[in-house]
Design an enzyme around this catalytic site. Structure first.
Site, PDB file in Angstrom:
ATOM      1  N   HIS A  19      22.546  -2.801  -2.237  1.00  0.00           N
ATOM      2  CA  HIS A  19      22.957  -1.672  -2.966  1.00  0.00           C
ATOM      3  C   HIS A  19      24.513  -1.426  -3.201  1.00  0.00           C
ATOM      4  O   HIS A  19      25.269  -0.594  -2.372  1.00  0.00           O
ATOM      5  CB  HIS A  19      22.183  -0.409  -2.643  1.00  0.00           C
ATOM      6  CG  HIS A  19      20.808  -0.444  -2.582  1.00  0.00           C
ATOM      7  ND1 HIS A  19      20.105  -0.901  -1.387  1.00  0.00           N
ATOM      8  CD2 HIS A  19      19.795  -0.290  -3.643  1.00  0.00           C
ATOM      9  CE1 HIS A  19      18.691  -0.801  -1.666  1.00  0.00           C
ATOM     10  NE2 HIS A  19      18.566  -0.419  -3.007  1.00  0.00           N
ATOM     11  N   HIS A  26      15.933  -7.755  -5.763  1.00  0.00           N
ATOM     12  CA  HIS A  26      15.517  -7.800  -4.519  1.00  0.00           C
ATOM     13  C   HIS A  26      14.310  -7.131  -4.598  1.00  0.00           C
ATOM     14  O   HIS A  26      13.985  -6.286  -5.569  1.00  0.00           O
ATOM     15  CB  HIS A  26      16.338  -7.040  -3.321  1.00  0.00           C
ATOM     16  CG  HIS A  26      16.714  -5.623  -3.534  1.00  0.00           C
ATOM     17  ND1 HIS A  26      17.839  -5.464  -4.530  1.00  0.00           N
ATOM     18  CD2 HIS A  26      16.309  -4.574  -3.147  1.00  0.00           C
ATOM     19  CE1 HIS A  26      18.184  -4.173  -4.468  1.00  0.00           C
ATOM     20  NE2 HIS A  26      17.156  -3.511  -3.657  1.00  0.00           N
ATOM     21  N   HIS A  63      11.690  -0.637   0.774  1.00  0.00           N
ATOM     22  CA  HIS A  63      11.622  -2.041   0.820  1.00  0.00           C
ATOM     23  C   HIS A  63      10.916  -2.673   1.988  1.00  0.00           C
ATOM     24  O   HIS A  63      10.806  -2.045   2.899  1.00  0.00           O
ATOM     25  CB  HIS A  63      13.065  -2.358   1.090  1.00  0.00           C
ATOM     26  CG  HIS A  63      13.933  -1.973   0.174  1.00  0.00           C
ATOM     27  ND1 HIS A  63      14.734  -0.803   0.385  1.00  0.00           N
ATOM     28  CD2 HIS A  63      14.482  -2.528  -0.947  1.00  0.00           C
ATOM     29  CE1 HIS A  63      15.487  -0.718  -0.708  1.00  0.00           C
ATOM     30  NE2 HIS A  63      15.414  -1.490  -1.565  1.00  0.00           N
ATOM     31  N   GLU A  81       8.977   8.856   5.598  1.00  0.00           N
ATOM     32  CA  GLU A  81       9.537   9.806   4.918  1.00  0.00           C
ATOM     33  C   GLU A  81       9.107  11.231   4.697  1.00  0.00           C
ATOM     34  O   GLU A  81       9.534  12.037   4.517  1.00  0.00           O
ATOM     35  CB  GLU A  81       9.869   9.237   3.432  1.00  0.00           C
ATOM     36  CG  GLU A  81      10.721   7.984   3.594  1.00  0.00           C
ATOM     37  CD  GLU A  81      11.209   7.476   2.073  1.00  0.00           C
ATOM     38  OE1 GLU A  81      11.092   8.286   1.033  1.00  0.00           O
ATOM     39  OE2 GLU A  81      11.400   6.391   2.120  1.00  0.00           O
ATOM     40  N   GLU A 108      21.211  -0.119  -8.638  1.00  0.00           N
ATOM     41  CA  GLU A 108      19.739  -0.570  -8.345  1.00  0.00           C
ATOM     42  C   GLU A 108      19.366  -1.695  -9.078  1.00  0.00           C
ATOM     43  O   GLU A 108      19.344  -1.661 -10.282  1.00  0.00           O
ATOM     44  CB  GLU A 108      18.882   0.541  -8.478  1.00  0.00           C
ATOM     45  CG  GLU A 108      19.191   1.777  -7.305  1.00  0.00           C
ATOM     46  CD  GLU A 108      18.318   1.571  -6.121  1.00  0.00           C
ATOM     47  OE1 GLU A 108      17.796   0.179  -5.666  1.00  0.00           O
ATOM     48  OE2 GLU A 108      18.184   2.480  -5.327  1.00  0.00           O
TER      49      GLU A 108
END
Length: 187
Positions: A19, A26, A63, A81, A108
């Site tokens: 990033h 990715h 990810h 989260e 991104e």
């Protein structure tokens, strides 16, 4: 996991190196959490995030770890989260991909399958990841996002029209086949 344009694995790299101004493509994921009333859970990214800090977006992104199935990564990140326990994540948009550049040049660049998760539990946001949460009726959110009336992340802005094509009721969207996932994301 670094991938080529066909979604084949090329290797791995630390998250901190994928990033920046030269962000390689990715593997990632996006998820949309819904409650039994069809409301979508929106999150405001924590103000200290490297990419799009303080911006409203879909419920959770992240990810996978090397070798981790994407649906398992979705469930893991929702727990971390948002404090949510989910039984499963349904694949909706298997080959979504985007590239977005912030005003400061950070990029991104993700192959980012999109998932739906249904929950019936209170949210407990992790302040390291999430600044605020907001439950919003799907139609209201989709209309506002599509018409540019709501400032949201660039990936979310691209995903919403594709989700709208699945039908008006997010609780009845038919999941996509896992066979449609890019090779690097297949279980």
């Amino acid at each position: 996991m670094l991938v080529d344009r066909a979604g084949r694995a090329l290797g791995t790299a630390p998250k901190t190196s994928v990033h920046g101004r030269e962000t390689p493509l990715h593997l990632a994921f996006s998820s949309y959490v819904f409650d039994g009333e069809g409301r979508v859970l929106l999150t405001k990214r924590a103000d200290h995030k490297i990419t799009w800090p303080g911006v409203w977006t879909n419920s959770c992104c992240g990810h996978p770890m090397p070798g981790e199935a994407l649906d398992h990564a979705v469930v893991r990140r929702l727990s971390y989260e948002l404090g949510l326990v989910a039984e499963r994540a349904d694949l909706l948009l298997p080959d979504f991909s985007y590239r977005a550049v912030m005003a400061n040049g950070i990029v991104e660049h993700e192959l980012c399958p999109v998932y739906r998760v249904l929950v019936d539990a209170p949210v407990a946001p992790n302040p390291d990841e999430v600044g605020e949460t907001w439950w919003m009726p799907w139609k209201e959110f989709a209309d506002a996002a599509r018409n540019g009336l709501l400032a949201i992340s660039p990936w979310c802005r691209e995903q919403v029209p594709l989700l709208i094509e699945l039908g008006s009721d997010p609780l009845t969207w038919a999941p996509a086949s896992l066979d449609e996932l890019p090779p690097a994301a297949r279980p």
